[in-house]
Design a protein around this motif. Structure first.
Motif, PDB file in Angstrom:
ATOM      1  N   ALA A  67      -0.471  12.335  10.842  1.00 45.40           N
ATOM      2  CA  ALA A  67      -1.516  11.376  11.195  1.00 45.40           C
ATOM      3  C   ALA A  67      -1.936  11.588  12.638  1.00 45.40           C
ATOM      4  N   ALA A  68      -3.162  11.193  12.938  1.00 41.98           N
ATOM      5  CA  ALA A  68      -3.689  11.232  14.301  1.00 41.98           C
ATOM      6  C   ALA A  68      -4.274   9.860  14.613  1.00 41.98           C
ATOM      7  N   PHE A  69      -4.593   9.636  15.890  1.00 40.88           N
ATOM      8  CA  PHE A  69      -5.079   8.320  16.301  1.00 40.88           C
ATOM      9  C   PHE A  69      -6.148   8.480  17.366  1.00 40.88           C
ATOM     10  N   PHE A  70      -7.248   7.752  17.216  1.00 41.99           N
ATOM     11  CA  PHE A  70      -8.231   7.695  18.286  1.00 41.99           C
ATOM     12  C   PHE A  70      -7.691   6.780  19.373  1.00 41.99           C
ATOM     13  N   ALA A 124       0.816  -1.214   0.000  1.00 39.82           N
ATOM     14  CA  ALA A 124       0.000   0.000   0.000  1.00 39.82           C
ATOM     15  C   ALA A 124       0.850   1.266   0.000  1.00 39.82           C
ATOM     16  N   ALA A 125       2.121   1.136   0.430  1.00 41.39           N
ATOM     17  CA  ALA A 125       3.004   2.305   0.497  1.00 41.39           C
ATOM     18  C   ALA A 125       4.101   2.254  -0.552  1.00 41.39           C
ATOM     19  N   ALA A 126       4.092   1.226  -1.412  1.00 40.79           N
ATOM     20  CA  ALA A 126       5.206   1.019  -2.339  1.00 40.79           C
ATOM     21  C   ALA A 126       5.293   2.104  -3.406  1.00 40.79           C
ATOM     22  N   GLU A 127       4.143   2.557  -3.904  1.00 42.26           N
ATOM     23  CA  GLU A 127       4.161   3.568  -4.964  1.00 42.26           C
ATOM     24  C   GLU A 127       4.700   4.888  -4.405  1.00 42.26           C
ATOM     25  N   GLY A 128       5.713   5.399  -5.038  1.00 44.29           N
ATOM     26  CA  GLY A 128       6.307   6.661  -4.591  1.00 44.29           C
ATOM     27  C   GLY A 128       7.362   6.486  -3.515  1.00 44.29           C
ATOM     28  N   THR A 129       7.643   5.241  -3.116  1.00 49.35           N
ATOM     29  CA  THR A 129       8.673   4.969  -2.107  1.00 49.35           C
ATOM     30  C   THR A 129       9.845   4.263  -2.779  1.00 49.35           C
ATOM     31  N   ASP A 184       2.158   3.644   7.361  1.00 48.41           N
ATOM     32  CA  ASP A 184       1.691   5.025   7.466  1.00 48.41           C
ATOM     33  C   ASP A 184       2.851   6.014   7.439  1.00 48.41           C
ATOM     34  N   GLU A 185       3.981   5.639   8.054  1.00 44.64           N
ATOM     35  CA  GLU A 185       5.135   6.532   8.030  1.00 44.64           C
ATOM     36  C   GLU A 185       5.702   6.666   6.620  1.00 44.64           C
ATOM     37  N   LEU A 186       5.647   5.575   5.857  1.00 44.60           N
ATOM     38  CA  LEU A 186       6.142   5.621   4.481  1.00 44.60           C
ATOM     39  C   LEU A 186       5.193   6.361   3.553  1.00 44.60           C
ATOM     40  N   ASP A 187       3.927   6.365   3.886  1.00 46.03           N
ATOM     41  CA  ASP A 187       2.919   6.942   3.000  1.00 46.03           C
ATOM     42  C   ASP A 187       1.914   7.767   3.801  1.00 46.03           C
ATOM     43  N   LEU A 188       2.380   8.869   4.374  1.00 47.36           N
ATOM     44  CA  LEU A 188       1.480   9.739   5.137  1.00 47.36           C
ATOM     45  C   LEU A 188       0.371  10.300   4.252  1.00 47.36           C
TER      46      LEU A 188
END
Length: 454
Positions: free
Chosen positions: A310-313, A146-151, A184-188
């Motif tokens: 990013a935020a988290f509940f 999910a984070a591969a594109e652009g990384t 998430d860190e790779l693809d904020l």
């Protein structure tokens, strides 16, 4: 009596009738070592199973049509054939085939096959070496895809290496959370889209049954779960191992819940029905009166100021967008927990033994749940890491950590200690030979992890 080692050695000899080994006479240490050995053997078998599944998939590929292995056996796909032959689920079969795609297998008949990206081959190498399970491999692959594109490949390889180093010490559930954080860190930039995707999956279905009952099924997105789950947890946690070291005024209520003749599931349902009934009786323009659910959203001040990140509940592991955080802070009665540059949320000195509500909120934001096992903040109690006679009557956030009831009792009953080293916490306990060991207790808070990583 056959030993575990002997039994594991004979497992591959199908000419020998299988008989489970008796383990009642094993010492505690032997029992745990045996479980580790069994897990190692299972991973090795999984690696072999993935290799075989990959060859079945290769011989069943679509272009072969009815001449392919699967269709010649009367089923449509390789996954169906693997599930049929092995007596497993279609999901397990798909996991094996996906793992096989990561393995380095040369097939001269298919020179046109695209090469496996280096970061994926690293996962395949870990499966082949039996250092991770095929389920863990598919989990890591799916999250990072999910984070591969652009990384860049280098960044992906570093992320995979990090997860592979951590995986042996994590359960599959913990690995899923950890891999999600890395993704998430790779693809904020993709956080908002993933949040929207999860939200689109939410549903509630009410189906009347022939016996007069009504079945309720559904899925909660992270935002909905952040509202509903803490309420149900609060109603049932004393029954399920939740807080017992509570305010004296709440002890009687907790004991009543434990003694209640209803099952835990019935308690949860009745709580939900009571909330709906109460909501139906208030002003139609309001829901549950003026009091909003105490939803807490965790976010670093930098992310909130820059509106990037990013935020988290609280109690949820999936990241949500800064837009969602701002909306909750503005309109929904949410309590934002803002971390400063040192990772501190609140630090109050007081002369009472108990932590204040604000201090507990700060600890929940900082710790993210039980520091020992990871249970959510709603199940936790505030534990003083210093004894009452050692901290001069002060009850500061820095000297308290969140522990669930079980871990809290474990620390006290075994006379273990939790020490603070700057902003880090360590569990101090003796091992079997009496040597005092210090085990790190990292925060479970995704927002704090993001702050420190930045």
């Amino acid at each position: 009596m056959a030993s575990i080692t002997d039994s594991l050695t004979r497992l591959g000899d199908l000419s020998v009738p299988f008989a489970p080994v008796s383990v009642g006479g094993l010492a505690d240490a032997e029992l745990l070592v045996s479980q580790r050995w069994i897990a190692e053997v299972r991973r090795r078998l999984d690696a072999v199973a993935a290799t075989v599944a990959g060859e079945i998939a290769h011989r069943s590929r679509r272009e072969l049509g009815h001449a392919g292995l699967a269709q010649s056996e009367g089923v449509r796909t390789a996954e169906e054939l693997i599930a049929k032959v092995s007596g497993t689920s279609a999901r397990d079969a798909r996991t094996l085939v996906k793992a096989a795609e990561l393995l380095s297998v040369e097939r001269p008949t298919m020179p046109e096959a695209p090469p496996v990206p280096r970061w994926q081959s690293l996962i395949g190498d870990a499966v082949a070496a039996a250092s991770i399970s095929v389920e863990a491999a598919e989990l890591i692959r799916a999250r990072l895809t999910a984070a591969a594109e652009g990384t860049t490949d280098d960044v992906l390889e570093e992320a995979v290496g990090q997860l592979l180093r951590e995986a042996p010490g994590l359960t599959i559930e913990q690995l899923a959370i950890r891999a999600g954080r890395v993704r998430d860190e790779l693809d904020l930039a993709g956080v908002a889209a993933r949040e929207h995707e999860l939200r689109a999956k939410r549903f509630l279905r009410v189906t009347p049954q022939l016996d007069g009952m009504t079945r309720v099924t559904g899925l909660l997105d992270p935002e909905s779960a952040a509202i509903v789950v803490p309420i149900l947890d609060a109603a049932t946690s004393p029954r399920r191992g939740g807080p017992r070291f509570v305010d004296p005024h709440a002890i009687e209520r907790a004991e009543d819940i434990v003694r209640d003749e209803r099952t835990t599931e019935q308690l949860a349902l009745d709580t939900l029905v009571d909330l709906v009934r109460a909501g139906a009786q208030v002003d139609p323009s309001k829901l549950l009166g003026d009091r909003k659910p105490a939803v807490r959203i965790l976010v670093t001040k930098t992310d909130l100021d820059t509106r990037v990140g990013a935020a988290f509940f609280e109690g949820q592991t999936e990241a949500v967008s800064i837009d969602t955080a701002e909306r909750f802070i503005c309109a929904s009665g949410a309590v934002p927990i803002l971390f400063d540059g040192d990772g501190k949320a609140l630090n109050l000195g007081r002369e009472l033994r108990l932590f204040t509500e604000k201090q507990r909120i700060a600890m929940a934001a900082r710790d993210g749940g039980c520091l020992m096992c990871g249970r959510p903040p709603s199940w936790c109690e505030a534990h003083h890491i210093d004894h009452w006679d050692e901290h001069g009557g002060r009850t500061d956030v820095d000297d308290g950590v969140l522990l669930c009831r079980f871990c809290h009792l474990t620390v006290h009953n075994n006379r273990w200690r939790i020490r603070r080293d700057g902003g880090d916490y360590l569990l101090e306990k003796p091992d079997r030979d009496g040597t005092l060991r210090h085990t790190p207790l990292p925060s479970r808070s995704p927002a704090l992890e993001r702050l420190l990583a930045g």
